[in-house]
Design a protein around this motif. Structure first.
Motif, PDB file in Angstrom:
ATOM      1  N   ILE A 166      -7.979   7.948  29.468  1.00 17.52           N
ATOM      2  CA  ILE A 166      -6.701   7.243  29.625  1.00 17.52           C
ATOM      3  C   ILE A 166      -5.532   8.030  29.026  1.00 17.52           C
ATOM      4  CG2 ILE A 166      -6.856   5.820  27.509  1.00 17.52           C
ATOM      5  CD1 ILE A 166      -5.750   4.481  30.945  1.00 17.52           C
ATOM      6  N   GLY A 182     -12.834   3.564  20.774  1.00 20.34           N
ATOM      7  CA  GLY A 182     -12.744   3.565  22.237  1.00 20.34           C
ATOM      8  C   GLY A 182     -11.366   3.957  22.740  1.00 20.34           C
ATOM      9  N   ALA A 236     -10.831   0.093  31.774  1.00 25.73           N
ATOM     10  CA  ALA A 236     -11.613  -1.116  32.080  1.00 25.73           C
ATOM     11  C   ALA A 236     -11.648  -1.983  30.817  1.00 25.73           C
ATOM     12  CB  ALA A 236     -13.010  -0.731  32.528  1.00 25.73           C
ATOM     13  N   MET A 256     -19.622  -4.395  33.291  1.00 24.48           N
ATOM     14  CA  MET A 256     -18.688  -3.653  34.141  1.00 24.48           C
ATOM     15  C   MET A 256     -18.507  -4.285  35.528  1.00 24.48           C
ATOM     16  SD  MET A 256     -16.558  -1.137  34.384  1.00 24.48           S
ATOM     17  CE  MET A 256     -16.812  -0.162  32.925  1.00 24.48           C
TER      18      MET A 256
HETATM   19  N1  AR6 Z   1     -10.285   6.632  28.500  1.00 23.71           N
HETATM   20  C1  AR6 Z   1     -10.703   5.743  29.434  1.00 23.71           C
HETATM   21  N2  AR6 Z   1     -11.687   4.856  29.230  1.00 23.71           N
HETATM   22  C2  AR6 Z   1     -12.283   4.870  28.021  1.00 23.71           C
HETATM   23  C3  AR6 Z   1     -11.906   5.755  26.974  1.00 23.71           C
HETATM   24  C4  AR6 Z   1     -10.848   6.668  27.265  1.00 23.71           C
HETATM   25  N3  AR6 Z   1     -10.410   7.557  26.367  1.00 23.71           N
HETATM   26  N4  AR6 Z   1     -12.682   5.501  25.889  1.00 23.71           N
HETATM   27  C5  AR6 Z   1     -13.529   4.498  26.227  1.00 23.71           C
HETATM   28  N5  AR6 Z   1     -13.293   4.126  27.513  1.00 23.71           N
HETATM   29  P1  AR6 Z   1     -13.200  -0.207  24.566  1.00 23.71           P
HETATM   30  P2  AR6 Z   1     -12.796  -3.127  24.712  1.00 23.71           P
HETATM   31  C6  AR6 Z   1     -13.920   3.041  28.299  1.00 23.71           C
HETATM   32  O1  AR6 Z   1     -14.357  -0.424  23.648  1.00 23.71           O
HETATM   33  O2  AR6 Z   1     -14.161  -3.385  25.230  1.00 23.71           O
HETATM   34  C7  AR6 Z   1     -11.634  -0.984  20.175  1.00 23.71           C
HETATM   35  O3  AR6 Z   1     -12.238  -0.479  19.039  1.00 23.71           O
HETATM   36  C8  AR6 Z   1     -15.223   2.476  27.775  1.00 23.71           C
HETATM   37  O4  AR6 Z   1     -16.322   3.216  28.295  1.00 23.71           O
HETATM   38  O5  AR6 Z   1     -12.210   0.833  24.246  1.00 23.71           O
HETATM   39  O6  AR6 Z   1     -11.633  -3.862  25.299  1.00 23.71           O
HETATM   40  C9  AR6 Z   1     -10.438  -1.852  19.873  1.00 23.71           C
HETATM   41  O7  AR6 Z   1      -9.894  -1.564  18.629  1.00 23.71           O
HETATM   42  C10 AR6 Z   1     -15.188   1.058  28.313  1.00 23.71           C
HETATM   43  O8  AR6 Z   1     -15.669   1.020  29.667  1.00 23.71           O
HETATM   44  O9  AR6 Z   1     -12.360  -1.579  24.763  1.00 23.71           O
HETATM   45  C11 AR6 Z   1     -10.965  -3.250  19.985  1.00 23.71           C
HETATM   46  O10 AR6 Z   1     -11.455  -3.725  18.740  1.00 23.71           O
HETATM   47  C12 AR6 Z   1     -13.697   0.715  28.353  1.00 23.71           C
HETATM   48  O11 AR6 Z   1     -13.014   1.953  28.261  1.00 23.71           O
HETATM   49  C13 AR6 Z   1     -12.118  -3.142  20.942  1.00 23.71           C
HETATM   50  O12 AR6 Z   1     -12.562  -1.801  20.865  1.00 23.71           O
HETATM   51  C14 AR6 Z   1     -13.194  -0.229  27.261  1.00 23.71           C
HETATM   52  O13 AR6 Z   1     -13.833   0.072  26.022  1.00 23.71           O
HETATM   53  C15 AR6 Z   1     -11.714  -3.407  22.359  1.00 23.71           C
HETATM   54  O14 AR6 Z   1     -12.871  -3.428  23.154  1.00 23.71           O
END
Ligand code: AR6
Length: 176
Positions: A17, A39, A121, A131
């Motif tokens: 992203i 993430g 996502a 997903m």
């Molecule tokens: N670019 C695109 N997609 C990504 C990236 C990236 N750099 N990194 C991970 N993903 P998440 P949530 C995907 O956990 O479930 C955080 O710690 C990943 O594979 O980032 O909404 C926050 O601080 C997954 O499919 O978000 C919150 O506490 C998706 O992005 C919590 O996690 C979302 O993963 C939010 O959890």
């Protein structure tokens, strides 16, 4: 006079992203306190630098389904729209809350006359939303809003893995 776009381009790509320089706004899968986290949020805060965290503190905390907009600092974009997704099955209306994230992000984008936006996502990582189910909500919600958009011309879904990209591509073909 402004006219409503009916030809908004919607695409799904594989990538990070923080590496989407062709869009004005990227969406953050944030936590309630709008802190760095892991993430998507971790990657965004790391790339944007500490000023993003400082600006975020003016808005925190936010509730599931809500969205706020900030500048993007060292990122190659102009804005970050921070959305708090629901934790899967923690609340009865988790599907509506996830849909609200997408609706509220689009609303903020329109209010700021943003032409292009990239979504990760939301909720499908740490928050445990499967997903397939999350994709259905994301794509249906966006398609339901498209006819109302006046400024947005490009909407990108950015997926981290090939398997996730394929789920999005299949869903877009099915519904678009
Ligand atoms: N670019 C695109 N997609 C990504 C990236 C990236 N750099 N990194 C991970 N993903 P998440 P949530 C995907 O956990 O479930 C955080 O710690 C990943 O594979 O980032 O909404 C926050 O601080 C997954 O499919 O978000 C919150 O506490 C998706 O992005 C919590 O996690 C979302 O993963 C939010 O959890």
């Amino acid at each position: 006079m402004e006219s409503t776009h009916t030809n908004v381009s919607i695409e799904a790509v594989k990538g990070g992203i923080t590496q989407q320089p062709d869009v004005e706004a990227i969406v953050n899968a944030a936590n309630a306190e709008l802190t760095t986290g892991g993430g998507v949020a971790g990657a965004i805060h790391h790339a944007a630098g500490p000023e993003l965290y400082k600006e975020c503190q003016d808005f925190a905390p936010i509730r599931p389904g809500e969205a706020v907009i900030t500048r993007a600092y060292k990122l190659p974009n102009k804005y970050v729209i921070h959305c708090l997704g629901p934790m899967y099955e923690r609340k009865k209306n988790y599907e509506d809350l996830l849909a609200n994230c997408y609706k509220n992000a689009l609303k903020l984008a329109e209010e700021n006359k943003i032409k292009s936006i990239a979504f990760p996502a939301i909720s499908t990582g740490v928050f445990g939303y499967p997903m397939e189910e999350a994709t259905e909500v994301a794509v249906k919600t966006i398609l339901g809003e498209v006819s109302k958009l006046k400024h947005l011309e490009k909407i990108k879904f950015v997926l981290f893995t090939q398997a996730d990209l394929e789920i999005y591509q299949r869903k877009l073909e099915e519904l678009y």
